[in-house]
Design a protein around this motif. Structure first.
Motif, mmCIF file in Angstrom:
data_model
loop_
_atom_site.group_PDB
_atom_site.id
_atom_site.type_symbol
_atom_site.label_atom_id
_atom_site.label_comp_id
_atom_site.label_asym_id
_atom_site.label_seq_id
_atom_site.Cartn_x
_atom_site.Cartn_y
_atom_site.Cartn_z
ATOM 1 N N ASN A 162 -20.617 -37.632 -19.654
ATOM 2 C CA ASN A 162 -20.390 -36.138 -19.310
ATOM 3 C C ASN A 162 -19.004 -35.655 -19.578
ATOM 4 O O ASN A 162 -18.719 -34.302 -19.449
ATOM 5 C CB ASN A 162 -21.027 -36.270 -17.926
ATOM 6 C CG ASN A 162 -22.264 -36.085 -18.238
ATOM 7 O OD1 ASN A 162 -23.041 -35.429 -18.557
ATOM 8 N ND2 ASN A 162 -23.060 -37.005 -17.263
ATOM 9 N N CYS A 164 -16.432 -35.073 -17.454
ATOM 10 C CA CYS A 164 -16.033 -34.111 -16.493
ATOM 11 C C CYS A 164 -14.626 -34.236 -16.636
ATOM 12 O O CYS A 164 -14.027 -35.382 -16.855
ATOM 13 C CB CYS A 164 -16.261 -34.447 -15.220
ATOM 14 S SG CYS A 164 -18.327 -34.474 -15.028
ATOM 15 N N HIS A 244 -26.676 -35.468 -11.119
ATOM 16 C CA HIS A 244 -25.990 -34.430 -11.726
ATOM 17 C C HIS A 244 -26.756 -33.198 -11.454
ATOM 18 O O HIS A 244 -27.783 -32.842 -12.044
ATOM 19 C CB HIS A 244 -25.620 -34.744 -13.060
ATOM 20 C CG HIS A 244 -24.297 -33.922 -13.462
ATOM 21 N ND1 HIS A 244 -24.401 -32.599 -13.442
ATOM 22 C CD2 HIS A 244 -23.200 -34.358 -13.975
ATOM 23 C CE1 HIS A 244 -22.999 -32.353 -13.890
ATOM 24 N NE2 HIS A 244 -22.482 -33.348 -14.254
#
Ligand code: SAH
Ligand code: SF4
Ligand code: F3S
Length: 448
Positions: A162, A164, A244
Motif C-alpha cells: 500500500n 502509505c 484498511h
C-alpha cells in the motif's frame, strides 16, 4: 549437539506470529527453546522498525546483552525481522564499538536460519535479507509460546504494497502475498484440537486477502476465508486484524453478522481525520469515506467494538487539520486507540517528498490532546456497558489480583471478575457492575 535458543520479540502481532515460525524451524533442527537469555547459546531479537523509538529499544537491548558473551564464549546474537531487513549489512559492521551482531535474517529468510547459524559459528558472515514473492511458511506448524493457551494468531498473508507515505512496512516485508486457505483452516482445526478457544487472523490489510486456485482459477477472498475459519467450530472465537478503510466491504460486515462466533470488533486505523492529510499519507480514502465505513459498521453490526490507530503531527499537519482528527474521533466514538507521534522513516515517500516540519513540542501537545480525547471516549463507551450481562472468554488470573480473573468480550473489552474456580478457556456470563476507561469490572451471572 542441541543448541538452546532464546527468542525475544518486538513490534506487531505479525512479528509475534513469525517468532513462532522461527521456533518451529529451529526446534525441528534439534534446537531447544531457552527460558532466558542467560541460559541460551543463541539469542535472537525479532525486531521492529515502525518508529525510531522502536529501533532504539532494540539497540539498547543489544547493548545490554553483550556482557553475556564473557560468561558464555561462543554465544551468538542475531537480529531478525524488520530492522534486519532495513539495516542489512550495516548491523554486522559493528558501527558502535562493542555492539556486535553475529547473524542477520530478514522476515522471508527464516527457513535458512539453521544454515545461517552454522555460518555464524564458523565466523563467516551470516546474512540473508532476500525478500520473497511467494514465501508464506504455509507448511510450517508454528511452535506456540503458550501451549495450552486460549488465544493464538494465524498469519493469513505477508507483506504490504500500500505504500502509505509514512510507513516502512512495504520496504521491510516486501510484496503482498496470501496463504493457501486450506492451510489456514488446517491450522485452525489443529488449534481447536489443542484446546485453543480463539484465533486472530493476521495481515497488514486482511481485506485484500486473495487466493487463486491453480487449475480451477477459483478465487477466495477474505470474507469467504473468514467464514471458512468460523465454520471450523462454533465455539471457536475468530478475530482479525488489520482492516484498511479503503477496502473494508459491506460483504465482510454481513459475513461477521452471519456468524455469532466471529467477534464483533473491528480495528480500522484512521491515521488522521483530515482528507488533505490522508491524501499526503497516500491512504486512498477521505474523511467522508471513513465516516461512511463507520456508518456501515454501526448499521450492519450495531454494538460492534471499534478501535483505531492515529498519527499526530504528520508532515504539514496544520492546527485545523489536527482539529479534524479530534472531531472524527468524536464522530466515530472509538472504544480504544493506538496513538503515535509521527516518526520519519528513511526511504519512505514522506521522507523523500515532504519535510518533517511539525516541531516535536507541537507533536507532543497534539498527541496528548488525542490521548485525552480517547480516554474520555473509552470511559464513555465502558460506562454504557455497566448493567449489561456479557459473555466473557476467560484468559487467566488478573494481573492486579490473584483472586480475580480476566477475559474479553466479543467487542474485545477487558473484563475483570472474581475467580470462582474458573479455568482459562471457560466462557463465563458476567454482569458488568463498574468500569474504568481501560477495564470493565463485573460479577459472574452464570446459573449454577
Ligand atoms: N497495516 C496496518 C498498520 C501497521 S503499523 C494498517 O495499515 O493500518 C501500525 C501503526 O503504526 C499504523 O497504523 C500507524 O498508525 C503507525 N505508524 C506507522 N508508521 C508510522 C510512523 N512512521 N510514525 C508514526 N506512526 C506510524
Ligand atoms: Fe503500512 Fe499502510 Fe501497509 Fe499498513 S497499509 S502496513 S500503514 S503501508
Ligand atoms: Fe514493526 Fe515490522 Fe510489524 S516494522 S510493526 S514488526 S511489520
Amino acid at each position: 549437539m542441541s543448541k538452546k535458543i532464546y527468542i525475544e520479540t518486538y513490534g506487531c502481532q505479525m512479528n509475534f506470529s513469525d517468532s513462532e515460525i522461527v521456533a518451529s524451524v529451529m526446534t525441528s533442527h534439534h534446537a531447544k527453546i531457552a527460558g532466558s537469555p542467560e541460559d541460551a547459546d543463541v539469542i535472537l531479537l525479532n525486531t521492529c522498525s515502525i518508529r525510531d523509538n522502536a529501533e532504539q529499544r532494540v539497540v539498547n537491548r543489544l547493548r545490554a546483552l553483550q556482557h553475556l558473551r564473557k560468561r558464555r564464549p561462543g554465544l551468538l546474537i542475531g537480529v531478525l525481522g524488520c530492522m534486519a531487513e532495513r539495516l542489512k549489512e550495516e548491523l554486522l559492521e559493528e558501527k558502535t564499538p562493542g555492539l556486535r551482531v553475529d547473524l542477520v535474517a530478514g522476515p522471508d529468510a527464516y527457513r535458512q536460519l539453521p544454515e545461517l547459524m552454522a555460518d555464524a559459528e564458523t565466523g563467516q558472515k551470516a546474512i540473508n535479507v532476500l525478500l520473497s514473492a511467494d514465501e508464506t511458511y504455509a507448511d510450517i506448524s508454528p511452535v506456540r509460546y503458550t501451549p495450552g493457551g486460549v488465544s493464538a494468531f494465524i498469519s493469513i498473508m505477508r507483506g504490504c504494497e500500500n505504500f502509505c507515505a509514512y510507513c516502512v512496512v512495504p520496504f521491510t516485508r516486501g510484496k503482498e502475498r496470501s496463504r493457501d486457505p486450506r492451510s489456514v483452516v488446517t491450522e485452525a482445526r489443529r488449534l481447536v484440537a489443542e484446546g485453543y478457544r480463539e484465533v486472530t487472523l493476521l495481515g497488514q490489510n486482511v481485506n485484500s486477502y486473495r487466493w487463486k486456485e491453480n487449475g480451477s482459477g477459483k478465487i477466495t477472498g477474505f470474507s469467504e476465508l473468514l467464514g471458512m475459519v468460523a465454520s471450523v467450530d462454533p465455539r471457536l472465537r475468530v478475530r482479525f486484524a488489520t482492516s484498511h478503510p479503503k477496502d473494508m466491504s459491506d460483504e465482510l460486515l454481513h459475513r461477521m453478522a452471519d456468524h455469532p462466533n466471529i467477534c464483533k470488533a473491528i480495528h480500522l486505523p484512521m491515521q488522521s481525520g483530515s482528507s488533505e492529510v490522508l491524501k499526503r499519507m497516500n491512504r486512498k480514502y477521505s474523511r467522508e469515506d471513513y465516516l461512511d465505513r463507520i456508518a456501515a459498521i454501526k448499521r450492519i453490526l450495531p454494538g460492534c467494538g471499534l478501535s483505531t490507530d492515529i498519527i499526530a503531527g504528520f508532515c504539514g499537519e496544520t492546527e485545523e487539520e489536527f482539529e479534524e482528527t479530534l472531531d472524527l474521533m468524536d464522530k466515530a466514538g472509538f472504544d480504544f486507540a493506538f496513538m503515535f507521534k509521527y516518526s520519519e522513516r528513511p526511504g519512505t515517500r514522506a521522507a523523500e517528498k515532504y519535510t518533517d516540519d511539525v516541531p516535536d513540542a507541537v507533536k507532543t501537545r497534539r498527541l496528548t490532546a488525542i490521548i485525552d480525547k480517547q480516554q474520555a471516549l473509552s470511559m464513555e463507551s465502558n460506562r454504557k456497558d455497566v448493567g449489561k450481562t456479557m459473555e466473557v472468554l476467560t484468559e487467566g488470573p488478573s494481573k492486579r489480583s490473584g483472586q480475580m480473573m480476566m477475559g474479553r468480550t466479543t467487542c474485545n473489552k477487558v473484563v475483570v471478575f472474581p475467580d470462582q474456580g474458573y479455568q482459562p478457556g471457560d466462557y463465563v456470563r458476567v454482569k458488568i457492575t463498574g468500569c474504568s476507561a481501560a477495564t470493565l469490572k463485573g460479577e459472574s451471572a452464570n446459573e449454577d
